[in-house]
Design a protein around this motif. Structure first.
Motif, PDB file in Angstrom:
ATOM      1  N   GLU A 139       0.936  -1.210  -0.036  1.00  0.00           N
ATOM      2  CA  GLU A 139       0.041   0.033  -0.113  1.00  0.00           C
ATOM      3  C   GLU A 139       0.981   1.309  -0.183  1.00  0.00           C
ATOM      4  N   LYS A 140       2.097   1.161   0.631  1.00  0.00           N
ATOM      5  CA  LYS A 140       2.663   2.339   0.913  1.00  0.00           C
ATOM      6  C   LYS A 140       3.649   2.536  -0.800  1.00  0.00           C
ATOM      7  N   VAL A 141       3.996   1.518  -1.687  1.00  0.00           N
ATOM      8  CA  VAL A 141       4.182   1.767  -2.869  1.00  0.00           C
ATOM      9  C   VAL A 141       3.185   2.339  -3.597  1.00  0.00           C
ATOM     10  N   PHE A 142       1.841   1.942  -3.583  1.00  0.00           N
ATOM     11  CA  PHE A 142       0.805   2.489  -4.063  1.00  0.00           C
ATOM     12  C   PHE A 142       0.343   4.109  -3.759  1.00  0.00           C
ATOM     13  N   ARG A 143       0.919   4.401  -2.648  1.00  0.00           N
ATOM     14  CA  ARG A 143       0.524   5.822  -2.252  1.00  0.00           C
ATOM     15  C   ARG A 143       1.985   6.651  -2.288  1.00  0.00           C
ATOM     16  N   GLN A 159      -2.723  -2.480  -9.782  1.00  0.00           N
ATOM     17  CA  GLN A 159      -2.222  -1.297 -10.252  1.00  0.00           C
ATOM     18  C   GLN A 159      -0.557  -1.229 -10.118  1.00  0.00           C
ATOM     19  N   LEU A 160      -0.139  -2.390  -9.446  1.00  0.00           N
ATOM     20  CA  LEU A 160       1.504  -2.494  -9.082  1.00  0.00           C
ATOM     21  C   LEU A 160       2.033  -3.471 -10.003  1.00  0.00           C
ATOM     22  N   THR A 161       3.152  -3.389 -10.268  1.00  0.00           N
ATOM     23  CA  THR A 161       4.015  -4.308 -11.078  1.00  0.00           C
ATOM     24  C   THR A 161       4.717  -5.214 -10.156  1.00  0.00           C
ATOM     25  N   ASN A 162       4.186  -6.527 -10.333  1.00  0.00           N
ATOM     26  CA  ASN A 162       4.735  -7.420  -9.528  1.00  0.00           C
ATOM     27  C   ASN A 162       5.872  -8.343 -10.002  1.00  0.00           C
ATOM     28  N   ILE A 163       7.042  -8.603  -9.456  1.00  0.00           N
ATOM     29  CA  ILE A 163       8.239  -9.204 -10.009  1.00  0.00           C
ATOM     30  C   ILE A 163       8.592 -10.555  -9.243  1.00  0.00           C
ATOM     31  N   PRO A 164       8.104 -11.767  -9.138  1.00  0.00           N
ATOM     32  CA  PRO A 164       8.434 -12.857  -8.366  1.00  0.00           C
ATOM     33  C   PRO A 164       9.927 -12.800  -8.217  1.00  0.00           C
ATOM     34  N   LEU A 165      10.535 -13.004  -7.081  1.00  0.00           N
ATOM     35  CA  LEU A 165      12.094 -13.371  -7.054  1.00  0.00           C
ATOM     36  C   LEU A 165      12.212 -14.691  -6.585  1.00  0.00           C
ATOM     37  N   TYR A 166      11.617 -15.406  -6.032  1.00  0.00           N
ATOM     38  CA  TYR A 166      11.826 -16.932  -5.662  1.00  0.00           C
ATOM     39  C   TYR A 166      10.381 -17.396  -5.194  1.00  0.00           C
TER      40      TYR A 166
END
Length: 257
Positions: A139-143, A159-166
């Motif tokens: 939520e802090k990224v979105f804000r 609305q956020l871009t998700n990049i799986p790390l593992y």
């Protein structure tokens, strides 16, 4: 679910996509610069790993199976993501100064961020980096309060871009004298009647656990809910209840006196 016999390699996916483009093993082998028998062996190995046929072989002609179509689509996404990683890293080469704020959901993820961004600091010492822990970090990224969040997926905000790390493994934690303590594998059905000590229902890890049980058609009702990892484990150790933890929480280390 059928047990997989190994982990797919990028080379195998590259070979697989070449066959999909050519629909001919010999032409694909020539394109890749390897022999046709070697290519055939690679595909048999890949099919064995997945436990399905990827191609129907009709004489000299081949057709992609339904499972093969799924793998082709996902393989394309994988190589597209890899290309994106290289492009984004190339963009970073031009970074000279600025500020980067990273949030992590847990102490363990914060430690992971510290290791990664130590290397970033060595390369770009003029960039000011700040790392802190918080719940609901996405939520802090979105804000726009932070730039990057390290958290548990899935992220509900599309609305956020998700990049799986593992991929994270989850473990059942019980007391040393519990009947399940010496088991390497425990089915979820065996756990449904255990007394559980878990995070609150709005916690990311708790949500994943609830979803896993819901997929089997039942909901769990923990006897105690706590927010602190060490507090949860302090109740598990004397046998008050069992719990679940991701591998990165280093349960064995935390349960030592």
């Amino acid at each position: 679910m059928k047990e997989r016999k190994g982990i797919m390699e990028l080379r195998e996916l590259e070979y697989f996509l070449a066959i999909c483009e050519e629909l001919h093993f010999t032409r694909a082998a020539e394109k890749l610069g390897i022999s046709q028998p070697a290519l055939s062996r690679q595909m048999r190995t890949l099919e064995d790993k997945l436990g399905v046929r990827l191609f129907d072989r009709l004489g000299k002609k081949i057709a992609i199976t339904e499972a093969g179509e799924i793998l082709r689509e996902q393989s394309g996404n994988i190589f597209s993501n890899i290309k994106s990683v290289y492009e984004q890293i190339d963009e970073l080469q031009n970074v000279k100064k600025g500020k980067l704020i990273i949030g992590a959901m847990s102490e363990e993820l914060s430690q992971l961020a510290s290791v990664v961004f130590l290397e970033l600091h060595r390369k770009w010492p003029q960039v000011q980096t700040k790392i802190f822990m918080s719940e609901n970090i996405d939520e802090k990224v979105f804000r726009n309060e932070i730039d990057i969040a390290l958290t548990v997926m899935p992220i509900e905000n599309d609305q956020l871009t998700n990049i799986p790390l593992y991929n994270e493994e989850y473990y059942l934690a019980v007391s040393d004298d519990h009947p399940l303590a010496d088991r390497d594998i425990v089915e979820l059905e065996e756990i449904r009647d255990l007394s559980l000590v878990l995070w609150p229902i709005n916690h990311k890890c708790r949500k994943l656990i609830d979803v896993a049980f819901a997929s089997l058609g039942f909901a769990i009702q923990p006897i105690i809910e706590l927010t602190e990892v060490k507090s949860i484990l302090s109740l598990v150790k004397p046998g008050i209840g069992a719990t679940f933890f991701p591998k990165h929480f280093s349960i064995r280390r935390m349960m030592k006196p």
